[in-house]
Design a protein around this motif. Structure first.
Motif, short mmCIF file in Angstrom:
data_model
loop_
_atom_site.label_atom_id
_atom_site.label_comp_id
_atom_site.label_asym_id
_atom_site.label_seq_id
_atom_site.Cartn_x
_atom_site.Cartn_y
_atom_site.Cartn_z
N TYR A 96 78.28 -69.88 26.96
CA TYR A 96 78.09 -69.94 25.52
C TYR A 96 79.22 -69.21 24.81
CZ TYR A 96 73.35 -71.09 27.05
OH TYR A 96 72.28 -71.68 27.67
N THR A 97 79.34 -69.44 23.53
CA THR A 97 80.20 -68.59 22.70
C THR A 97 79.27 -67.69 21.91
OG1 THR A 97 82.02 -70.16 22.49
CG2 THR A 97 81.80 -68.52 20.76
N ALA A 98 79.48 -66.39 22.00
CA ALA A 98 78.57 -65.43 21.37
C ALA A 98 79.30 -64.56 20.37
CB ALA A 98 77.90 -64.56 22.43
N ILE A 99 78.64 -64.27 19.26
CA ILE A 99 79.19 -63.34 18.29
C ILE A 99 78.22 -62.17 18.14
CG2 ILE A 99 78.24 -64.69 16.36
CD1 ILE A 99 80.56 -63.56 14.65
N ALA A 100 78.69 -60.98 18.48
CA ALA A 100 77.93 -59.75 18.25
C ALA A 100 78.20 -59.35 16.80
CB ALA A 100 78.38 -58.66 19.20
N ILE A 101 77.15 -59.38 15.99
CA ILE A 101 77.37 -59.21 14.56
C ILE A 101 77.11 -57.77 14.11
CG2 ILE A 101 76.71 -61.62 14.28
CD1 ILE A 101 74.18 -60.69 12.85
N ASP A 102 77.42 -57.52 12.88
CA ASP A 102 77.31 -56.19 12.26
C ASP A 102 76.41 -56.33 11.04
OD1 ASP A 102 77.66 -53.73 11.05
OD2 ASP A 102 79.74 -54.10 10.48
N MET A 103 75.21 -55.79 11.10
CA MET A 103 74.29 -55.88 9.96
C MET A 103 74.38 -54.68 9.03
SD MET A 103 72.76 -58.82 9.95
CE MET A 103 71.49 -58.49 8.72
N TYR A 104 75.07 -53.62 9.43
CA TYR A 104 75.16 -52.42 8.60
C TYR A 104 76.41 -52.39 7.72
CZ TYR A 104 71.40 -50.40 11.47
OH TYR A 104 70.21 -50.15 12.11
N GLY A 105 77.46 -53.08 8.16
CA GLY A 105 78.71 -53.09 7.42
C GLY A 105 79.68 -52.05 7.92
N ASP A 106 80.97 -52.44 7.96
CA ASP A 106 82.07 -51.56 8.40
C ASP A 106 81.88 -51.03 9.82
OD1 ASP A 106 83.45 -51.74 5.93
OD2 ASP A 106 82.08 -50.27 5.06
N GLY A 107 81.08 -51.74 10.63
CA GLY A 107 80.87 -51.29 12.00
C GLY A 107 80.13 -49.98 12.10
N LYS A 108 79.37 -49.65 11.08
CA LYS A 108 78.69 -48.36 11.01
C LYS A 108 77.68 -48.20 12.14
CE LYS A 108 76.17 -47.90 7.36
NZ LYS A 108 75.85 -47.72 5.92
N GLN A 109 77.67 -47.00 12.75
CA GLN A 109 76.75 -46.70 13.84
C GLN A 109 75.98 -45.42 13.53
OE1 GLN A 109 78.38 -46.84 17.85
NE2 GLN A 109 79.96 -48.27 17.21
N ALA A 110 74.78 -45.32 14.07
CA ALA A 110 73.94 -44.13 13.87
C ALA A 110 73.99 -43.26 15.11
CB ALA A 110 72.51 -44.55 13.57
N GLY A 111 74.10 -41.96 14.90
CA GLY A 111 74.11 -41.04 16.03
C GLY A 111 72.78 -40.34 16.21
N HIS A 112 71.85 -40.59 15.28
CA HIS A 112 70.53 -39.94 15.33
C HIS A 112 69.48 -40.94 14.85
CE1 HIS A 112 67.22 -37.17 14.39
NE2 HIS A 112 67.83 -36.31 15.19
N PRO A 113 68.26 -40.88 15.42
CA PRO A 113 67.21 -41.81 14.99
C PRO A 113 66.92 -41.78 13.50
CG PRO A 113 66.57 -40.72 17.01
CD PRO A 113 67.83 -40.05 16.56
N LYS A 243 70.35 -49.63 29.39
CA LYS A 243 70.49 -48.58 30.40
C LYS A 243 70.70 -47.20 29.77
CE LYS A 243 72.20 -51.69 33.97
NZ LYS A 243 73.32 -52.08 34.86
N ALA A 244 70.95 -47.17 28.46
CA ALA A 244 71.10 -45.90 27.74
C ALA A 244 69.75 -45.39 27.25
CB ALA A 244 72.06 -46.06 26.57
N ALA A 245 68.70 -46.17 27.45
CA ALA A 245 67.39 -45.82 26.89
C ALA A 245 66.86 -44.49 27.42
CB ALA A 245 66.39 -46.94 27.19
N ASP A 246 66.99 -44.23 28.72
CA ASP A 246 66.44 -43.00 29.29
C ASP A 246 67.12 -41.76 28.68
OD1 ASP A 246 64.57 -43.92 31.61
OD2 ASP A 246 66.37 -45.14 31.81
N ALA A 247 68.44 -41.83 28.58
CA ALA A 247 69.18 -40.69 28.02
C ALA A 247 68.82 -40.48 26.56
CB ALA A 247 70.69 -40.92 28.17
N ASN A 248 68.74 -41.57 25.80
CA ASN A 248 68.38 -41.46 24.38
C ASN A 248 66.95 -40.96 24.21
OD1 ASN A 248 70.82 -42.28 23.22
ND2 ASN A 248 70.31 -44.44 23.41
N GLY A 249 66.06 -41.44 25.08
CA GLY A 249 64.67 -41.00 25.02
C GLY A 249 64.54 -39.51 25.27
N GLU A 250 65.27 -39.03 26.28
CA GLU A 250 65.23 -37.60 26.60
C GLU A 250 65.89 -36.77 25.50
OE1 GLU A 250 66.67 -34.55 30.17
OE2 GLU A 250 66.86 -36.72 30.42
#
Length: 279
Positions: A96-113, A243-250
């Motif tokens: 397939y051709t896949a596009i990973a999109i950005d719903m927050y804008g400017d590639g913004k990422q969260a470092g905390h819940p 696979k990052a779920a365990d670390a984030n959960g802890e």
């Protein structure tokens, strides 16, 4: 006699070495052929909705010549990160051709819940803007040289699953939607505008997905008369595909956990869905 014995031994040694070399060359040739079959190319793209700039990522197998279905991949509430790009690459490996999109804008990422929750809420509480951002990515995907614009699907994780389902419920031009560890208490529930085949893969032990919300979702889907599948994996918690779920959960004291078997089974269910829809 001794001479003939030595000669025979020499022939056997040479023959053995030659066979090993031939076999090695055959394996090497096969490996090269496998490498030539799939060659994933990943490219960063920038697109916009109104005044908001979004940063996406398109992945496809550049060795395929035919047009192929396009898949939108929507990130978790953490934002557009490496995980969502890895999923795009995996879809490209499947053809397939896949596009990973950005719903927050400017590639913004969260470092905390706390930040992730605010970012996600800002999108889900403004559906016209969310729809514009989704549609902007959809058009980028449809216009890609490798894509058949009449064959489009979307997948999403956590927040991204809710977005994918909501866009489909709003009547987005999608053939199928697959949501993983996704909330199903949506701002727009399934109704007459829904056209896509729907697959929801959730953990049976996900405390973020209430039984009441699942019942309401299934009732709404049943009322549409459309084919859908809701799968709850026993023992699986929220974010079971990451696979990052365990670390984030802890780290944040959240009920998150990776589940390899549920991850594998849900991906297989998605492939089955696409095989059926795009056959």
């Amino acid at each position: 006699m001794k001479y003939y014995v030595q000669l025979i031994l020499l022939i056997l040694v040479v023959s053995s070495v030659s066979c090993k070399r031939d076999k090695k060359e055959e394996v090497s040739k096969d490996e090269k052929e496998v490498e030539a079959v799939v060659k994933v190319k990943g490219t960063e793209v920038t697109y916009a909705a109104d005044t908001t700039s979004m940063k996406g990522y398109i992945a496809y197998d550049e060795n395929l010549e035919d047009k192929r279905p396009g898949i939108i991949v929507i990130h978790e509430w953490w934002g557009h990160n490496d995980y969502v790009r890895e999923r795009a690459d995996q879809l490209a490996e499947l053809g397939y051709t896949a596009i990973a999109i950005d719903m927050y804008g400017d590639g913004k990422q969260a470092g905390h819940p706390d930040d992730a929750g605010k970012f996600a809420q800002s999108v889900m509480s403004n559906l016209p803007e969310a729809r514009a951002r989704f549609n902007a990515a959809l058009e980028i995907l449809k216009q890609h040289e490798s894509v058949d614009p009449d064959k489009i699907a979307a997948i999403g994780y956590c927040f991204g699953g809710s977005v994918a389902l909501t866009m489909a419920n709003l009547g987005a031009d999608l053939d199928a939607v697959a949501a993983f560890h996704s909330g199903v208490q949506l701002p727009v529930m399934p109704g007459s505008d829904l056209k896509a085949r729907v697959l929801v893969c959730n953990g049976a032990d996900d405390p973020f997905v209430s039984e009441e919300s699942v019942t309401a979702f299934k009732e709404a889907m049943n009322a549409t008369g459309l084919s859908y599948e809701y799968i709850a994996y026993p023992g699986a918690k929220h974010s079971f595909t990451s696979k990052a779920a365990d670390a984030n959960g802890e780290k944040f004291g959240l009920p998150l956990a990776y589940d390899a078997e549920a991850d594998k089974q849900s991906w297989a269910s998605m492939q089955k869905l696409f095989d059926e829809v795009f056959k």
